[in-house]
Design an enzyme around this catalytic site. Structure first.
Site, PDB file in Angstrom:
ATOM      1  CD  GLU A 277      -2.907  -0.489   2.527  1.00 52.73           C
ATOM      2  OE1 GLU A 277      -3.653   0.479   2.746  1.00 52.73           O
ATOM      3  OE2 GLU A 277      -2.682  -1.392   3.353  1.00 52.73           O
ATOM      4  CG  HIS A 284      -1.105   2.518   6.807  1.00 49.21           C
ATOM      5  ND1 HIS A 284      -1.842   3.600   7.227  1.00 49.21           N
ATOM      6  CD2 HIS A 284      -1.979   1.535   6.510  1.00 49.21           C
ATOM      7  CE1 HIS A 284      -3.136   3.273   7.179  1.00 49.21           C
ATOM      8  NE2 HIS A 284      -3.244   2.035   6.756  1.00 49.21           N
ATOM      9  CD  GLU A 426      -7.737  -2.266  12.425  1.00 46.86           C
ATOM     10  OE1 GLU A 426      -7.553  -1.611  11.387  1.00 46.86           O
ATOM     11  OE2 GLU A 426      -7.173  -3.359  12.639  1.00 46.86           O
ATOM     12  NE  ARG A 477      -2.038  -0.004  12.471  1.00 48.78           N
ATOM     13  CZ  ARG A 477      -3.071   0.091  11.649  1.00 48.78           C
ATOM     14  NH1 ARG A 477      -4.282  -0.197  12.096  1.00 48.78           N
ATOM     15  NH2 ARG A 477      -2.907   0.468  10.409  1.00 48.78           N
TER      16      ARG A 477
END
Lengths: 503, 503
Positions: A277, A284, A426, A477
């Site tokens: 991505e 990210h 998230e 994360r």
């Protein structure tokens, strides 16, 4: 035993500006640059850990190996701070019985970050030594040998690298920007903050596995080179594979599910996950570590949700118990509220979240996905209302989830899927998966997916498949959000993003 | 509660050849195909594990979920074997108070490998039930519902897949060849042998980490996508990386070493390792799982060798203690001598090994590497002489090791490097690494390596580097050799080789 100034491997290995020791140097055997340790011998010398140097060791003679964190010459004395991981101690080289003025000069000229072996007497300090973790003692140096010499110019200063940003902004003192850190990661990882972050991250992995093994899960290893991009081919890295080509797995999901169909019942895996991505955000990475779970259940996917949530709770508790020092170390540079969670974990339905957001003035549709700002806002609203930094959002609209997600049995616009959040971001996405090949085929068609490409996936369910659910957690994360950090690159040792492939 | 034949989702979901239950079927509520479990409800029914069905549960009514392993109709009775992982039990459906003749027929016609929920009374068996793990009891079925229906034709039969090869050869009974197994891995992994192999493999990972964490190691995560092929570019897979290209890491070594230079002192990692070698042998994979260790030492690399060897010994002991059932299960299909090892581990020098081989008639030079047959032969010689299946070979010739290997301080033709062997096959390769940038540069030049390509590697050592050593263990090989298996594809769930990328 490494010894004697004369044993250095020639002038080029000596610290800068050092003169040859004078012939009349009575301490000349007591310092110098050791020859490279090539496993020449096995001395029985014991090296004491800096963290173990306390008042109880007062007046003992000890050997210590550490890095020269700082050095400061002052007349006939030289004060060194010796560092070992997160711990450091003040060491004093003073002209006297053991040290000559040449030896003090030698010590003062050792480049910062060099590794030295020091023999010294542990002495109680007259007053607390402010800048050191070992505040009650100092080391009176009797011998000092350089084991590995650092180059004189460091690409970044460790003290700058642990300075809270606010101090840098207010006082104009130097801090280190992220690219400089990452470009010189070997140095940046030596800071107390980095040491703490990655020790804690190691603890997360350990707690994750410990908990799951206790719950009867089996660890599996899934391949990263795969022949077909399972979710249609977007965002996937291509690999040349001999005369053909292949892909890097975007998730271990298919393989976890195959293991469930192969009767392993409860599986987990820890491994790299690849996403091509082109997202340059704070959260990210193109390669990250997935903590993945998949589990057969009896009647309801909440059996799985409860196990996953409890696993995270066990991680949070374990970190509190075992990594208090590390949490406090990180907090010094990055102050943040302690991480709060409830037992059992709060579970909200998506429609409730939408209602809370609407009440706060957000306009959104029932079947609309959460935007990043709305996620964050929801996190704040949940924190206010329920006083927790960790919660589950259940029953996502079917429309925003992948084709293999099990629809809700009552409301066909909903699905048996969930995300989990830490501090409003998230960290896990999961669902009950469709285990029926016929329904799976229908849903894939509905999503316009080429059935030929997912044939192997669908075929996995043709020979009896138990109902199952699972999810994938992003390790970086979890580390970032638990510690209240602001960029996932702080919690990836060697981060990969569209613009960074090194070191 | 799933129930009633009438709740099936239409004819297409029923087992083949089944007639509609007659209106006068007094048991018609007691069997059928349940609707797909979509988490409709949360019943409080307890499902008992098959392995827990023992004489102590005699005369209790229990619910069990299992696969139909076999079924055999016999007049008014049907004998099913229900399987759950490595365990199975005989279940009897007999015409009587609870079961009608239609129900017996339904049970007899359920396709093998379908998953069923069964309610039954546990009854003591009159005589030991030969083919089952639960030999003392059987289940008298009162209700049976299909939870997930398998297709009627299985690509392989589980009983064939666990048959020892020798039986196949001698009696002409069917066995399953490796490609059929791998092509249908979801079924093949259901066999008791596969279940045992991969539970034991999970145990190896667990014991590896448990031991190292106890020894004070930190787990690290290293990137798999890298910008430069560290060892010169041979045997490396290329990845397209946005508009540029990158490589898949052939080992985490550079990153482990960077962590040592960054003061983590003792690190390990578990993760995929990629080798683009076109080797089609019993022990090569293009992707395997590396159990990697790197450790700073004080004076001698044997400090590290001892830690690694002890870690393997702890794994061997832990497997013996915790995985005896699994070892025995695998042995049934693949008989083999128990794995032997010594404490402390036997350490031979390379020159001793060469002498042993020469004595056995092998002609080889002092600086020649071991061929695979010589490795195997040496393993047999060592076993004869020392009665161990595990040993260390130390002090390899410098010429056969990579450029970053530390030369021996006494004999410059030797090096501070070692391999470890299980049953005569290499499972670990390691060495003291050169931590001095100047010597590293010299050695790289000697090997004709482009210094520009390894600049980042060499630069890692410029700011003080402790002496260190390490090694990498191949997980699949350890599993294979511990269990005495003969192909590494048996111990990789989804193996990758030059000819296989699926499933």
């Amino acid at each position: 035993m490494p010894s004697a100034a004369g044993r250095g491997q020639g002038k080029d290995r000596r610290p800068d500006n050092e003169e040859q020791p004078a012939a009349d140097d009575y301490a000349k055997e007591r310092y110098g640059v050791s020859s490279m340790i090539q496993s020449q011998e096995k001395p029985d010398r014991v090296l004491v850990r800096i963290k173990d140097l306390t008042e109880e060791k007062a007046d003992e003679v000890v050997w210590v190996r550490g890095r020269v964190h700082t050095s400061r010459a002052k007349g006939k004395q030289c004060f060194l701070v010796l560092r070992q991981q997160q711990f450091n101690i003040q060491a004093l080289v003073a002209v006297g019985q053991h040290a000559s003025k040449q030896m003090v000069k030698f010590a003062a000229n050792i480049n910062k970050e060099s590794i030295v072996d020091v023999e010294g007497v542990v002495r109680k300090a007259h007053q607390k030594i402010g800048g050191c973790t070992q505040q009650d003692v100092e080391l009176h140096v009797q011998r000092i040998y350089v084991i590995s010499l650092a180059e004189p110019r460091l690409p970044l200063q460790l003290d700058d690298a642990v300075r809270p940003e606010v101090e840098g902004e207010e006082d104009g003192r130097a801090t280190v920007n992220q690219d400089t850190r990452l470009d010189n990661r070997v140095i940046d990882l030596r800071t107390s903050t980095s040491q703490a972050v990655f020790c804690l991250q190691s603890g997360i992995c350990q707690l994750f596995r410990e908990t799951l093994i206790r719950k009867g899960f089996v660890e599996i290893q899934t391949p990263k080179i795969i022949s077909a991009a399972s979710e249609g081919g977007a965002n996937v890295f291509t690999v040349s594979y001999f005369k053909s080509s292949a892909y890097l797995a975007q998730s271990p999901q298919l393989y976890k599910q195959m293991c469930i169909c192969a009767d392993f019942e409860k599986v987990f895996c820890v491994g790299p996950v690849f996403r091509a991505e082109d997202s340059n955000t704070h959260r990210h990475l193109t390669e990250f570590v997935g903590l993945d779970i998949e589990m057969a259940f009896n009647y309801h996917y909440h059996e799985v949700v409860d196990e996953i949530a409890d696993t995270l709770v066990q991680i949070f508790k374990g970190l509190q118990e075992r990594f208090q020092t590390e949490i406090q170390t990180v907090n010094k540079q990055f102050p943040c509220e302690p991480f709060k969670f409830l037992e059992p974990t709060l579970r909200l339905e998506y429609r409730e979240a939408v209602a809370m957001l609407r009440e706060a003035g957000v306009e959104m549709g029932d079947e609309e996905d959460l935007s990043t700002p709305n996620e964050k806002l929801l996190g704040r609203l949940v924190k206010e209302k329920y006083d927790t930094d960790f919660y589950i959002l259940d029953k996502y609209p079917l429309a925003v989830r992948p084709f293999y997600t099990m629809p809700d049995p009552v409301n066909p616009k909903n699905s048996n899927s969930y995300d989990m959040f830490m501090r409003g971001e998230e960290i896990l996405s999961g669902a009950q998966r469709i285990h029926d090949p016929q329904l799976l085929t229908e849903r894939a068609k509905h999503h316009g997916i080429d059935l030929e490409k997912i044939k192997a996936y669908i075929d996995s369910f043709r020979f009896g498949a138990p109902p199952h659910a699972g999810g994938g957690i992003g390790l970086e994360r979890v580390t970032m959000l638990y510690l209240g950090l602001h960029n996932v690159r702080q919690t990836s040792m060697f981060p990969r993003d569209p613009k960074r492939l090194t070191p």
